[in-house]
Design an enzyme around this catalytic site. Structure first.
Site, short mmCIF file in Angstrom:
data_model
loop_
_atom_site.label_atom_id
_atom_site.label_comp_id
_atom_site.label_asym_id
_atom_site.label_seq_id
_atom_site.Cartn_x
_atom_site.Cartn_y
_atom_site.Cartn_z
N SER A 28 12.38 -38.45 -40.57
CA SER A 28 13.10 -39.30 -39.49
C SER A 28 12.47 -40.06 -38.64
O SER A 28 13.41 -40.33 -37.37
CB SER A 28 14.56 -38.96 -40.33
OG SER A 28 15.21 -37.74 -39.90
N ASN A 115 23.28 -30.96 -43.27
CA ASN A 115 24.40 -31.88 -44.01
C ASN A 115 25.15 -31.91 -42.53
O ASN A 115 25.56 -33.21 -42.24
CB ASN A 115 24.47 -31.60 -45.12
CG ASN A 115 23.31 -31.22 -45.93
OD1 ASN A 115 22.22 -31.73 -45.25
ND2 ASN A 115 23.37 -31.41 -46.94
N THR A 160 38.78 -81.44 -37.06
CA THR A 160 38.84 -81.08 -38.39
C THR A 160 38.26 -81.67 -38.87
O THR A 160 37.87 -83.36 -39.06
CB THR A 160 40.23 -81.18 -39.14
OG1 THR A 160 40.22 -82.04 -39.29
CG2 THR A 160 41.38 -80.07 -38.68
N HIS A 161 37.41 -80.70 -40.20
CA HIS A 161 35.98 -81.63 -40.88
C HIS A 161 35.40 -82.01 -39.97
O HIS A 161 34.32 -83.15 -40.04
CB HIS A 161 36.62 -83.06 -42.11
CG HIS A 161 37.67 -82.47 -42.35
ND1 HIS A 161 37.81 -81.85 -43.80
CD2 HIS A 161 39.25 -82.06 -42.38
CE1 HIS A 161 39.07 -81.35 -44.28
NE2 HIS A 161 39.50 -82.12 -43.43
N SER A 282 11.09 -75.63 -23.77
CA SER A 282 9.43 -76.17 -24.60
C SER A 282 8.44 -76.07 -23.65
O SER A 282 8.13 -76.62 -22.35
CB SER A 282 10.20 -77.46 -25.27
OG SER A 282 8.43 -77.78 -26.08
N LYS A 288 12.95 -80.36 -22.48
CA LYS A 288 14.06 -80.03 -23.10
C LYS A 288 14.26 -78.51 -22.16
O LYS A 288 14.01 -77.70 -21.82
CB LYS A 288 13.19 -79.11 -24.58
CG LYS A 288 12.94 -80.55 -24.87
CD LYS A 288 13.84 -80.67 -26.01
CE LYS A 288 14.32 -79.31 -27.21
NZ LYS A 288 14.88 -79.79 -28.53
N ASN A 290 16.66 -76.07 -24.02
CA ASN A 290 16.95 -75.38 -25.66
C ASN A 290 18.58 -73.92 -25.37
O ASN A 290 18.18 -72.72 -23.98
CB ASN A 290 16.10 -75.27 -26.15
CG ASN A 290 15.38 -75.97 -26.35
OD1 ASN A 290 15.54 -76.72 -26.30
ND2 ASN A 290 13.74 -75.56 -26.67
N GLU A 295 21.86 -69.94 -30.00
CA GLU A 295 21.16 -69.59 -31.05
C GLU A 295 20.50 -68.53 -31.93
O GLU A 295 20.62 -67.95 -33.07
CB GLU A 295 19.80 -70.75 -31.36
CG GLU A 295 20.12 -71.91 -31.19
CD GLU A 295 19.08 -72.93 -30.63
OE1 GLU A 295 18.88 -73.97 -31.41
OE2 GLU A 295 18.07 -72.74 -30.34
N TYR A 322 25.79 -34.10 -50.05
CA TYR A 322 24.44 -35.16 -49.33
C TYR A 322 22.94 -35.24 -50.83
O TYR A 322 23.47 -34.65 -51.01
CB TYR A 322 24.29 -33.78 -48.28
CG TYR A 322 22.80 -34.69 -47.50
CD1 TYR A 322 23.09 -35.35 -46.51
CD2 TYR A 322 21.63 -34.30 -48.31
CE1 TYR A 322 22.22 -36.11 -45.58
CE2 TYR A 322 20.28 -34.79 -47.32
CZ TYR A 322 20.75 -35.70 -46.42
OH TYR A 322 19.80 -36.30 -45.50
N GLN A 327 19.31 -40.43 -45.23
CA GLN A 327 18.94 -40.78 -44.65
C GLN A 327 18.19 -41.93 -44.35
O GLN A 327 18.33 -42.96 -43.13
CB GLN A 327 17.38 -39.63 -44.45
CG GLN A 327 16.45 -40.18 -43.16
CD GLN A 327 15.64 -38.91 -42.97
OE1 GLN A 327 15.57 -37.47 -43.17
NE2 GLN A 327 14.09 -39.66 -43.47
N LYS A 330 20.41 -44.21 -40.70
CA LYS A 330 20.18 -44.71 -39.34
C LYS A 330 19.83 -45.72 -39.14
O LYS A 330 20.11 -46.35 -38.10
CB LYS A 330 19.24 -43.79 -38.85
CG LYS A 330 20.38 -42.01 -38.92
CD LYS A 330 19.65 -41.17 -38.67
CE LYS A 330 20.74 -39.98 -39.71
NZ LYS A 330 20.36 -40.23 -40.65
N1 ARG Z 1 16.66 -36.17 -41.55
C1 ARG Z 1 18.71 -36.16 -42.19
C2 ARG Z 1 19.10 -37.10 -42.76
O1 ARG Z 1 18.93 -38.28 -41.97
C3 ARG Z 1 19.05 -34.79 -42.30
C4 ARG Z 1 20.18 -34.00 -43.33
C5 ARG Z 1 18.45 -33.66 -43.69
N2 ARG Z 1 19.11 -32.22 -45.01
C6 ARG Z 1 18.42 -31.57 -45.54
N3 ARG Z 1 19.28 -31.36 -46.65
N4 ARG Z 1 17.44 -32.88 -46.64
O2 ARG Z 1 20.16 -37.38 -43.71
#
Ligand code: ARG
Length: 465
Positions: A28, A115, A160-161, A282, A288, A290, A295, A322, A327, A330
């Site tokens: 990660s 964790n 309204t509407h 454009s 144009k 825009n 948007e 956990y 993970q 994120k």
């Molecule tokens: N990269 C992990 C997460 O975002 C961190 C916690 C990992 N814990 C584990 N027991 N593998 O959740």
């Protein structure tokens, strides 16, 4: 054991290196590295508490703190070597620390797990982001109050509407958006209050055997208190879901606002002009200009609604405590924060530069019999029950439709054929100014009420900054 195995902080029981694809698949660090300032902040607080409890020596703590500060400086400078072999932000930093200071670095993780560490990092990070987003909302609200003040008496049709309904003031209209944003800001403050509880000390799931002082660590990190239950602390991501729900509601509001700005800036409405700095052209059509910003914000509401569904589904049915599933919280959370923050920021800047085309608004308000309700109210004041007055005015409107004339353009004799109670004072209620000025109660559109509401709005921003 090969280096590839021994390099991993958890590799003791493993006999084979991680499959190369699995290593990349489970890592990660590519996205969670943005948590590094919070990971270091959490580690410094943890080490400080461990030393205070006699679990680390003061010398070990000092080495750890100094080492973490050096790692932070290296990352700040863009000189840090991130490695997917070390999976995530936590193990990258811990390994760098140990490489730097030696034995003491290996003691940082005492009484802690990734964790509780990651749950703490994300809360610290989101707390800061909420503060930034709430400040951006205040900037936008201030721009709306300023616009409302400039245009407190400017009349446009209320719809309204999407059909002309009754005349209103631009000031009143902008204050409607102010109120929605005020609730959005409150929701985020509420979310912040609930998330400001510290997971550290929960360790992997069951707590730890060391004599830790969680209240002290919480105090160091600015948390209101340590989490009550270790299993809950490491596993639930409801704070992330709650934040994303708040973000989705805010983006829903901005998508409505965007729709309106897009319509209003079209040639057909011509109610407003967005500043050139917030529009694009454009590549083929030279004429144009825009409304790309509204948007794009309208479009971004979609991805944030999607992230809310994603996070709910991520959490759904997960057993305690956990699971690696978490993970996956994120990227949607980061993307929600980035896009929400950007949307509110660009809106705050853009709304400070909106020009109202008062004549166009006024002309539109004169179409569509927008003062018909005022005529009915006039008849009621002369003793006619409202339902009968409604019927009488409906007939007058039908005449206006047939002849292509507004109620104010009918003569007194023409109006009197519908009710003999109509006198020449009727024309003051049929004007746009008379119509808005008459709605002179708390929450109404009369310019005097709008000015009072703007003053209250400024006070509310000052009281709950
Ligand atoms: N990269 C992990 C997460 O975002 C961190 C916690 C990992 N814990 C584990 N027991 N593998 O959740």
């Amino acid at each position: 054991m090969s280096d590839a195995i021994s390099a991993k902080p958890w590799a003791g029981r493993f006999n084979a290196p991680t499959d190369a694809f699995v290593e990349a698949f489970t890592a990660s660090v590519e996205f969670d590295r943005r948590l590094y300032p919070y990971d270091i902040q959490g580690s410094i607080a943890h080490a400080t508490m461990l030393a205070r409890q006699g679990i680390l020596t003061d010398a070990e703590r000092d080495a750890i703190v100094a080492g973490l500060e050096r790692v932070r400086a290296q990352i700040d400078a863009g000189a840090f070597q991130w490695s997917i072999r070390l999976e995530d932000v936590h193990m990258n930093i811990e390994s760098a620390l140990t490489a730097d200071i030696g034995e003491a670095g290996k003691k940082l993780h005492t009484g802690r797990s990734r964790n509780d560490q990651v749950a703490t990092d994300v809360r610290l990070w989101l707390r800061d982001e909420i503060d930034t987003i709430r400040a951006e909302i205040v900037r936008l609200q201030t721009a709306l109050l300023d616009l409302a003040e400039r245009e407190a008496e400017t009349i446009l049709p209320g719809f309204t509407h999407l059909q002309v309904a009754q005349p209103i003031t631009v000031g009143h209209h902008m204050l409607a958006w102010f109120e929605m944003l005020e609730r959005d800001r409150e929701r985020l403050a509420d979310c912040r209050r609930r998330l400001n509880v510290m997971p550290l000390g929960a360790a992997a799931l069951a707590g730890t055997t060391y004599p830790i002082d969680r209240a002290y660590t919480a105090e160091l990190l600015g948390f209101d208190r340590p989490a009550e239950n270790s299993l809950d602390a490491v596993s639930d991501r409801d704070f992330a879901i709650e934040f994303t729900a708040d973000a989705a509601i805010l983006m829903m509001h901005l998508s409505r606002f965007s729709e309106e700005l897009i319509l209003w800036s079209s040639a057909q409405f011509g109610f407003i002009e967005l500043s050139d700095s917030f529009c694009t052209g454009s590549s083929i059509m030279p004429q144009k200009k825009n409304p790309d910003v509204p948007e794009l914000v309208r479009g971004k509401s979609g991805r944030i609604f999607g992230h809310l569904m994603g996070l709910l589904t991520l959490m759904k049915s997960q057993p305690l405590a956990y699971n690696k599933d978490n993970q996956e919280d994120k990227e949607p959370l980061f993307d929600t924060v980035d896009n929400l923050k950007g949307s509110v920021k660009v809106y705050a800047d853009m709304m400070a530069h909106v020009t109202c085309k008062r004549e166009r608004m006024r002309a539109a308000a004169k179409q569509g019999f927008s003062t018909a309700t005022d005529l009915a109210d006039y008849l009621v004041r002369r003793g006619i029950p409202f339902r009968d007055a409604h019927e009488i005015v409906g007939k007058a409107v039908a005449l206006g439709v047939r002849e292509g004339r507004d109620l104010a353009d009918l003569t007194l004799d023409e109006l009197r054929q519908f009710s003999a109670l109509i006198a020449d004072d009727v024309f003051s209620v049929l004007t746009l100014e008379g119509s808005v000025a008459a709605r002179d109660h708390f929450g109404g559109t009369a310019p005097a009420q709008v000015r009072a509401a703007i003053a209250r709005g400024r006070q509310r921003l000052a009281d709950h900054a």
